[in-house]
Design an enzyme around this catalytic site. Structure first.
Site, PDB file in Angstrom:
ATOM      1  N   ASN A 121       0.201   0.904  12.144  1.00  0.00           N
ATOM      2  CA  ASN A 121      -0.875   1.627  11.472  1.00  0.00           C
ATOM      3  C   ASN A 121      -1.405   0.717  10.372  1.00  0.00           C
ATOM      4  O   ASN A 121      -1.079   0.887   9.207  1.00  0.00           O
ATOM      5  CB  ASN A 121      -0.364   2.947  10.903  1.00  0.00           C
ATOM      6  CG  ASN A 121      -1.491   3.816  10.391  1.00  0.00           C
ATOM      7  OD1 ASN A 121      -2.604   3.727  10.846  1.00  0.00           O
ATOM      8  ND2 ASN A 121      -1.175   4.658   9.426  1.00  0.00           N
ATOM      9  N   PRO A 122      -2.202  -0.267  10.770  1.00  0.00           N
ATOM     10  CA  PRO A 122      -2.659  -1.250   9.792  1.00  0.00           C
ATOM     11  C   PRO A 122      -3.569  -0.624   8.743  1.00  0.00           C
ATOM     12  O   PRO A 122      -4.094   0.471   8.956  1.00  0.00           O
ATOM     13  CB  PRO A 122      -3.411  -2.276  10.644  1.00  0.00           C
ATOM     14  CG  PRO A 122      -3.766  -1.554  11.889  1.00  0.00           C
ATOM     15  CD  PRO A 122      -2.733  -0.489  12.093  1.00  0.00           C
ATOM     16  N   PHE A 134       0.820  -1.205   0.000  1.00  0.00           N
ATOM     17  CA  PHE A 134       0.000   0.000   0.000  1.00  0.00           C
ATOM     18  C   PHE A 134       0.856   1.258   0.000  1.00  0.00           C
ATOM     19  O   PHE A 134       1.951   1.294   0.572  1.00  0.00           O
ATOM     20  CB  PHE A 134      -0.935   0.041   1.213  1.00  0.00           C
ATOM     21  CG  PHE A 134      -2.003  -1.016   1.190  1.00  0.00           C
ATOM     22  CD1 PHE A 134      -2.752  -1.254   0.055  1.00  0.00           C
ATOM     23  CD2 PHE A 134      -2.273  -1.765   2.317  1.00  0.00           C
ATOM     24  CE1 PHE A 134      -3.741  -2.228   0.027  1.00  0.00           C
ATOM     25  CE2 PHE A 134      -3.262  -2.732   2.312  1.00  0.00           C
ATOM     26  CZ  PHE A 134      -4.003  -2.959   1.160  1.00  0.00           C
TER      27      PHE A 134
END
Length: 167
Positions: free
Chosen positions: A136-137, A24
């Site tokens: 911080n998934p 991501f």
């Protein structure tokens, strides 16, 4: 395809990071998390646990490191610190390693491909005591929330694991 993947980099907290799928892209609001951590860490009296006794060079652990944005930013600001970055994705671990090398902090970072729910004991054995844990998934979609609430084993593992370090 997001422009960050097309140009293969993204600026984060003043650092230029390489980004590529399937990892991501760091979210802009994650910079706020780094700012909050820097603010909190600047005030030593806010920390009361025994292991945090070296404010100038804390040992960081990031769970779910992705591109390495958070942990590499912390290493950038804490020049004497070291860190461990963990992700279950081999692509994320490789990208964090590549970004650490690009930013000349790889000698202070240990990257591990582990799943903390199944490899918590191994992670604890490798890391030992750490001063700061950050994670911080990715966002959890609303339709996935009920499934998470039914499976509490991951949270139980994390709480058990954190409890071992806080004793």
């Amino acid at each position: 395809m997001p422009v960050q993947y097309v140009i293969e980099e993204w600026d984060f907290c003043g650092l230029t990071l390489k980004v590529k799928p399937p990892v991501f892209i760091p979210r802009p609001e994650t910079e706020g998390l780094v700012d909050l951590m820097l603010s909190e860490l600047a005030t030593e009296e806010k920390f009361h646990w025994q292991s945090f006794n070296r404010l100038s060079d804390p040992l960081f652990l990031e769970i779910g490191c992705g591109s390495g944005a958070i942990i590499l930013s912390l290493l950038h600001f804490f020049k004497q610190s070291s860190a461990v970055a963990v992700d279950k994705s081999p692509e994320a671990v490789a990208l964090t390693r590549e970004n650490a090398e690009r930013l000349c902090v790889s000698h202070r970072l240990q990257e591990l491909q582990l799943n903390i729910t199944s490899d918590a004991c191994e992670l604890s054995r490798i890391c030992g005591a750490v001063d700061v844990i950050v994670s911080n998934p990715p966002y959890v979609f609303h339709e996935d929330m009920s499934g998470l609430m039914q499976r509490s084993s991951g949270m139980k593992t994390l709480m058990h694991w954190m409890g071992e370090w806080m004793e």
